[in-house]
Write a protein that holds these residues in place. Sequence first.
Motif, PDB file in Angstrom:
ATOM      1  N   CYS A 129       0.854  -1.179   0.000  1.00 36.45           N
ATOM      2  CA  CYS A 129       0.000   0.000   0.000  1.00 36.45           C
ATOM      3  C   CYS A 129       0.896   1.237   0.000  1.00 36.45           C
ATOM      4  CB  CYS A 129      -0.895   0.002   1.233  1.00 36.45           C
ATOM      5  SG  CYS A 129      -1.986   1.415   1.262  1.00 36.45           S
ATOM      6  N   ALA A 130       0.641   2.157  -0.916  1.00 30.92           N
ATOM      7  CA  ALA A 130       1.472   3.359  -1.032  1.00 30.92           C
ATOM      8  C   ALA A 130       0.633   4.579  -0.663  1.00 30.92           C
ATOM      9  CB  ALA A 130       2.011   3.472  -2.450  1.00 30.92           C
ATOM     10  N   PRO A 131       0.403   4.774   0.643  1.00 31.35           N
ATOM     11  CA  PRO A 131      -0.498   5.859   1.029  1.00 31.35           C
ATOM     12  C   PRO A 131       0.219   7.199   1.117  1.00 31.35           C
ATOM     13  CG  PRO A 131       0.147   4.642   2.977  1.00 31.35           C
ATOM     14  CD  PRO A 131       0.922   4.064   1.816  1.00 31.35           C
ATOM     15  N   GLU A 132      -0.440   8.240   0.711  1.00 34.71           N
ATOM     16  CA  GLU A 132      -0.028   9.622   0.988  1.00 34.71           C
ATOM     17  C   GLU A 132       1.473   9.862   0.852  1.00 34.71           C
ATOM     18  OE1 GLU A 132      -3.055  11.481   3.986  1.00 34.71           O
ATOM     19  OE2 GLU A 132      -2.006   9.847   4.982  1.00 34.71           O
ATOM     20  N   ILE A 133       1.986   9.703  -0.371  1.00 35.75           N
ATOM     21  CA  ILE A 133       3.406   9.984  -0.578  1.00 35.75           C
ATOM     22  C   ILE A 133       3.552  11.446  -0.961  1.00 35.75           C
ATOM     23  CG2 ILE A 133       5.381   9.475  -2.064  1.00 35.75           C
ATOM     24  CD1 ILE A 133       4.424   6.556  -1.948  1.00 35.75           C
ATOM     25  N   PRO A 134       4.202  12.236  -0.095  1.00 35.77           N
ATOM     26  CA  PRO A 134       4.167  13.684  -0.278  1.00 35.77           C
ATOM     27  C   PRO A 134       4.961  14.181  -1.490  1.00 35.77           C
ATOM     28  CG  PRO A 134       5.510  13.098   1.626  1.00 35.77           C
ATOM     29  CD  PRO A 134       4.914  11.832   1.116  1.00 35.77           C
ATOM     30  N   LYS A 135       6.091  13.546  -1.792  1.00 34.26           N
ATOM     31  CA  LYS A 135       6.934  14.113  -2.842  1.00 34.26           C
ATOM     32  C   LYS A 135       7.529  12.967  -3.647  1.00 34.26           C
ATOM     33  CE  LYS A 135      10.574  17.624  -3.303  1.00 34.26           C
ATOM     34  NZ  LYS A 135      11.704  16.860  -3.827  1.00 34.26           N
ATOM     35  N   LEU A 136       7.083  12.811  -4.873  1.00 32.14           N
ATOM     36  CA  LEU A 136       7.583  11.725  -5.704  1.00 32.14           C
ATOM     37  C   LEU A 136       7.742  12.277  -7.113  1.00 32.14           C
ATOM     38  CD1 LEU A 136       8.180   8.638  -5.765  1.00 32.14           C
ATOM     39  CD2 LEU A 136       5.795   8.307  -6.406  1.00 32.14           C
ATOM     40  N   ASP A 137       8.943  12.120  -7.680  1.00 33.40           N
ATOM     41  CA  ASP A 137       9.220  12.623  -9.018  1.00 33.40           C
ATOM     42  C   ASP A 137       8.749  11.593 -10.043  1.00 33.40           C
ATOM     43  OD1 ASP A 137      10.266  13.430 -11.420  1.00 33.40           O
ATOM     44  OD2 ASP A 137      12.270  13.888 -10.640  1.00 33.40           O
ATOM     45  N   LEU A 138       7.678  11.905 -10.767  1.00 34.66           N
ATOM     46  CA  LEU A 138       7.098  10.946 -11.716  1.00 34.66           C
ATOM     47  C   LEU A 138       7.621  11.128 -13.146  1.00 34.66           C
ATOM     48  CD1 LEU A 138       3.398  10.913 -10.436  1.00 34.66           C
ATOM     49  CD2 LEU A 138       5.089   9.105 -10.193  1.00 34.66           C
ATOM     50  N   SER A 139       8.735  11.856 -13.306  1.00 35.98           N
ATOM     51  CA  SER A 139       9.255  12.131 -14.657  1.00 35.98           C
ATOM     52  C   SER A 139       9.377  10.876 -15.511  1.00 35.98           C
ATOM     53  CB  SER A 139      10.641  12.771 -14.569  1.00 35.98           C
ATOM     54  OG  SER A 139      10.576  13.969 -13.871  1.00 35.98           O
ATOM     55  N   PHE A 140       9.904   9.792 -14.912  1.00 36.60           N
ATOM     56  CA  PHE A 140      10.193   8.608 -15.720  1.00 36.60           C
ATOM     57  C   PHE A 140       8.944   7.791 -16.052  1.00 36.60           C
ATOM     58  CE2 PHE A 140      14.441   9.510 -13.945  1.00 36.60           C
ATOM     59  CZ  PHE A 140      15.102   9.689 -15.153  1.00 36.60           C
ATOM     60  N   LEU A 141       7.887   7.994 -15.297  1.00 36.34           N
ATOM     61  CA  LEU A 141       6.613   7.361 -15.658  1.00 36.34           C
ATOM     62  C   LEU A 141       6.249   7.786 -17.078  1.00 36.34           C
ATOM     63  CD1 LEU A 141       4.082   5.764 -14.771  1.00 36.34           C
ATOM     64  CD2 LEU A 141       3.166   7.876 -13.856  1.00 36.34           C
ATOM     65  N   TRP A 142       6.503   9.069 -17.349  1.00 38.04           N
ATOM     66  CA  TRP A 142       6.226   9.655 -18.656  1.00 38.04           C
ATOM     67  C   TRP A 142       7.378   9.379 -19.626  1.00 38.04           C
ATOM     68  CZ3 TRP A 142       9.216  14.251 -19.721  1.00 38.04           C
ATOM     69  CH2 TRP A 142       8.877  14.900 -20.926  1.00 38.04           C
ATOM     70  N   ALA A 143       8.619   9.668 -19.196  1.00 35.79           N
ATOM     71  CA  ALA A 143       9.763   9.615 -20.113  1.00 35.79           C
ATOM     72  C   ALA A 143      10.137   8.194 -20.528  1.00 35.79           C
ATOM     73  CB  ALA A 143      10.971  10.291 -19.468  1.00 35.79           C
ATOM     74  N   ARG A 144       9.722   7.200 -19.747  1.00 34.46           N
ATOM     75  CA  ARG A 144      10.044   5.813 -20.106  1.00 34.46           C
ATOM     76  C   ARG A 144       8.788   5.018 -20.484  1.00 34.46           C
ATOM     77  NH1 ARG A 144      14.400   7.771 -20.317  1.00 34.46           N
ATOM     78  NH2 ARG A 144      16.153   7.503 -18.883  1.00 34.46           N
ATOM     79  N   GLU A 145       7.667   5.710 -20.622  1.00 35.62           N
ATOM     80  CA  GLU A 145       6.398   5.059 -21.017  1.00 35.62           C
ATOM     81  C   GLU A 145       6.108   3.841 -20.143  1.00 35.62           C
ATOM     82  OE1 GLU A 145       6.285   4.433 -25.267  1.00 35.62           O
ATOM     83  OE2 GLU A 145       6.422   6.587 -25.641  1.00 35.62           O
ATOM     84  N   LEU A 146       6.194   4.037 -18.823  1.00 38.27           N
ATOM     85  CA  LEU A 146       6.083   2.918 -17.884  1.00 38.27           C
ATOM     86  C   LEU A 146       4.633   2.508 -17.662  1.00 38.27           C
ATOM     87  CD1 LEU A 146       8.748   4.042 -15.261  1.00 38.27           C
ATOM     88  CD2 LEU A 146       9.023   2.471 -17.195  1.00 38.27           C
ATOM     89  N   ASP A 147       4.511   1.276 -17.255  1.00 43.75           N
ATOM     90  CA  ASP A 147       3.213   0.678 -16.993  1.00 43.75           C
ATOM     91  C   ASP A 147       3.191   0.337 -15.500  1.00 43.75           C
ATOM     92  OD1 ASP A 147       0.887  -0.713 -17.207  1.00 43.75           O
ATOM     93  OD2 ASP A 147       1.617  -2.178 -18.666  1.00 43.75           O
ATOM     94  N   VAL A 148       2.379   1.026 -14.714  1.00 46.68           N
ATOM     95  CA  VAL A 148       2.339   0.789 -13.266  1.00 46.68           C
ATOM     96  C   VAL A 148       1.028   0.103 -12.919  1.00 46.68           C
ATOM     97  CG1 VAL A 148       2.419   1.848 -10.971  1.00 46.68           C
ATOM     98  CG2 VAL A 148       3.729   2.847 -12.846  1.00 46.68           C
ATOM     99  N   LYS A 149       1.127  -1.018 -12.183  1.00 46.81           N
ATOM    100  CA  LYS A 149      -0.068  -1.813 -11.907  1.00 46.81           C
ATOM    101  C   LYS A 149      -0.087  -2.206 -10.439  1.00 46.81           C
ATOM    102  CE  LYS A 149      -3.255  -4.916 -13.636  1.00 46.81           C
ATOM    103  NZ  LYS A 149      -4.269  -4.638 -12.611  1.00 46.81           N
ATOM    104  N   GLY A 150      -1.217  -2.044  -9.770  1.00 46.47           N
ATOM    105  CA  GLY A 150      -1.340  -2.469  -8.381  1.00 46.47           C
ATOM    106  C   GLY A 150      -2.162  -3.743  -8.266  1.00 46.47           C
ATOM    107  N   PHE A 151      -1.897  -4.519  -7.217  1.00 51.33           N
ATOM    108  CA  PHE A 151      -2.733  -5.682  -6.904  1.00 51.33           C
ATOM    109  C   PHE A 151      -3.029  -5.667  -5.414  1.00 51.33           C
ATOM    110  CE2 PHE A 151      -0.524  -7.183 -10.744  1.00 51.33           C
ATOM    111  CZ  PHE A 151      -1.604  -7.610 -11.502  1.00 51.33           C
TER     112      PHE A 151
END
Length: 417
Positions: free
Chosen positions: A328-350
Amino acid sequence: MRAVTFNVSIPGYLIGKGLGGVTESALFGGLSGVRYGEVAEPSLPADDWVKLDIVAAGVCGTDVSTLTFNSSPSMEPFGSFPAILGHEILARVAEVGPGVRRVEVGQRVAVDPFISCTMRGFTGAERCSSCASGLHCTCGRAGDTGALRLSGEPFQRGTIVGYHAGLPGGWGERTIAHESHLFAVDDGLSNHTAALIEPLSIGMHAALNVQPFGDGPVLVIGSGPIALGTIWSLRAAGYRGELLAQVKRAHEATLAKSFGASAIVSPGAEARSALLDTGAKGYKPIIGAEVYAGGGFPLIFDCVGNAASLDQCLRYATPRARIVVLGCAPEIPKLDLSFLWARELDVKGFVGYGLENWRGQRRHTFEITHDLLVESRAPVEDMVTHSFALADYRKALSAAANHRKSGAVKVLLEPAG
Ligand SMILES: [Zn+2]
Ligand SMILES: [Zn+2]
């Protein structure tokens, strides 16, 4: 019957947010929501329900963060309190309703604790689309009052047994369940192994749903039962490539190896050097942490779910990598999501488990995990480092909450033991 109950409170949440770490006072102090004592025994609400004697029930990481109010309040509308805790349940059938066909008195069963529309008493078109497709861990009616009555009271809202006011969890002597949520356990599996079917099924559900695995290397981040269970699940489900486990302590490394990790690294320099071994090159930005290109991991399991682990996933991923979030990734105050975009990443939770495609059949994750435990004879019960009688619940919670000191991986309560 005796049970450990928990109640949520706004002061609890506020104090939890103010505490840096897990302390005994957060668990047991005056404002703690945890109580142990006599509670009313549940009765069967319908013909297809079953009464169970609890054999063993695990302490989950989610339980520790909930008890110390370190979980996100965003899940609060999908639970009801006070609740008898415990959702990793191995039980023995004590009584069956007249309509029960799946199980018999005396059988050991693993309990799927996610609450389905069927349990709520909804039928036909009243059932949500998740439940209709066999994936009730994401039940769309978790915030609603059910049609069934439990001990004469309305069926309250809730996602999972253990955080539900009407359905006792495993940290008590007895509970009730709908027969469709019960899975008989082979006599060859020990109580400690069978008590792990629930947490192992989280990794198994993820492993089955990220197929095809690709050629790897796969990186699994985390030192707890979910990470170790994911390593076992990947191997049991047929992944044969390189599997790197990032763990913190020596005994966790030993477990990761015995469950099928091909290499072990600790976080930091060792992990970085494993990344460079994939062909990645490091670059230093004008300010901030090092970034990489030219290599990486095409499939990463984040079984921690905090800012540092998610940041590492984003930096260590190949282009178009799949990042699987199992913590569980609750309330993360500061996270740089640049590579989500720049690397066309696929993020999936279960979050749970349910009906899967397996060897040409539709089967529940628990059945697949169970059968693979029987087949593989893997020493998964080595993960159970501590077990306690129900009355010693404080010792159990302390061991789980202070796992760095206690060395705990999986802690069990054994009400029948
Ligand atoms: Zn859990
Ligand atoms: Zn539903």
